[in-house]
Design an enzyme around this catalytic site. Structure first.
Site: not given
Ligand code: CTP
Length: 397
Positions: A208-211, A276
């Site tokens: 995943g990512n930090y969005s 994102a």
């Protein structure tokens, strides 16, 4: 714009209450129907007789009319209103609003109001600047209320500073602007993607990512405030959409987001790709949790995810507009302009991780917008809700 609009004018107990008489006159002159709700201490500054004479309606202050026992329904009033303005809003009223202290008719009406609420603070400079007041104002803003900033000048205390209630003309102008903007995207359908995507590795892990989705959700609220119907295709986030014109489609992976967008795009006039999206996903998702091996380190083979913005760029018609985002760490302008072309976008919003306060997780953002016609617009660091306004203004222009 105010003709026939139902407006609640809430007056709390501050010296600026005398200005509310002018505000009321201006609203009535502009054709609005105004119901005044005044707090008990507001009546120390301005009499209900003046206010009812100008508004043509009895002023409401108490929960009951003492001699008849008639109950004043804050619920009905909250539903009747197209907008509520609280002017002046004292530090105490702001604190009660922020914390739901429903001990007078003004606060119960505020808590029941379905319409947009405008708050015009008025107080001494130190009270206004106090971190407690600022935190309460931030809370009100985060709940979607519109803060009409006080101005600087001489205050009732004869001290000079920020805390004077905005002039009635300015409050009316902001209200008119709000109602005008509510027509900007009337009958339009807007598709927005927001948040991260999760690409499953096994039942307990993902890429995943930090969005956090804050920018995309702020855009969705802004577009809905301007009269559009919004389809928000959202990755996993902890925030919620508030406006009734926003339909949220929750997805997890880039593939799911892609499929929903392909389905929704032909029904949309504008699409804003704010998510994102993970560029890669594990080729296979393990059905059972991958266990720690003694000697072997597992290798996860990745495959490319579809580029959603580029796919929409390929099927875009003449009448549709497609807006992308670019979050970059280096070579920002070249990368953003490359994406604008490659994905056949009409505009791209660039934010750089090199700018403090921009990017993932923050409440602020600093953007530049590049248009397909070669134009460029730069903006200073602002709250994401304000950035959303700038983006929509720029697209509409
Ligand atoms: N985007 C998309 N689908 C993807 C990747 C990106 O729709 N699979 C969209 C984003 O929502 C954004 C724009 O494309 O509007 C640019 O995203 P970004 O991640 O910056 O670009 P990439 O094309 O992934 O390029 P890179 O990761 O190399 O910077």
């Amino acid at each position: 714009m105010l003709k026939g609009k139902h407006i609640i004018l809430g007056i709390s107990g501050g010296i600026a209450a005398y200005k509310s008489v002018y505000l009321l006159r201006l609203l009535i002159k502009a054709g609005a129907e105004v119901q005044v709700v005044i707090t008990p201490s507001g009546k120390e500054f301005i009499t209900p007789v003046t206010l009812s004479a100008l508004s043509g309606k009895p002023v409401i202050s108490e929960f009951f009319t003492a001699n008849t026992g008639e109950w004043h329904s804050h619920v009905d009033l909250g539903l009747w209103a197209d907008a509520m303005i609280i002017a002046p809003a004292t530090a105490s009223t702001i604190a009660k609003m922020a914390n739901g202290v429903a001990d007078n008719m003004l606060i119960t009406t505020y808590l029941s109001a379905k319409a947009h609420v405008f708050v015009a603070p008025a107080m001494d400079l130190d009270m206004f600047a106090h971190p407690t007041t600022q935190r309460n104002i931030d809370m009100l803003r985060s709940y979607g209320n519109h803060i009409i900033e006080p101005t600087s000048g001489e205050l009732a205390s004869h001290l000079v500073g920020k805390g004077r209630m905005a002039e009635p003309e300015s409050i009316v102008a902001q209200l008119e602007d709000f109602f005008k903007k509510g027509e900007d995207l009337k009958d339009k359908h807007v598709l927005i993607t927001a948040g991260p995507t999760y690409e499953k590795i096994d039942p307990v892990r993902f890429i995943g990512n930090y969005s956090t989705g804050k920018m995309g959700y702020a855009l969705a609220e802004e577009v809905a405030n301007r009269g559009a119907k919004v389809t928000l295709v959202s990755g996993p986030v902890s925030i919620k959409a508030k406006h009734p014109s926003i339909s949220v489609i929750s997805i997890e992976s880039a593939r799911e987001m892609h499929d929903q967008c392909i389905r929704q795009f032909p029904l949309s006039d504008i699409a804003i790709m704010c998510a994102a999206v993970a560029d890669y996903a594990p080729e296979n998702t393990a059905t059972k949790k991958i266990k720690r091996e003694k000697d072997e380190i597992p290798v996860i083979k990745l495959v490319k995810n579809p580029d959603i913005a580029a796919s929409l760029g390929q099927i875009k018609t003449e009448s549709q507009k497609l807006i992308g985002f670019a979050l970059e760490t280096n070579n920002e302008i070249v990368n953003a302009q490359d994406k604008l072309k490659r994905k056949n976008l009409d505009a791209i919003v660039l934010n750089s991780l090199q700018d403090k306060g921009a990017g993932f997780g923050t409440d602020t953002n600093k953007i530049s917008i590049f248009f397909a016609n070669g134009n460029r617009q730069d903006f200073p660091l602002k709250a994401k809700t304000e950035v959303a306004k700038d983006i929509i203004d720029a697209i509409l222009k």
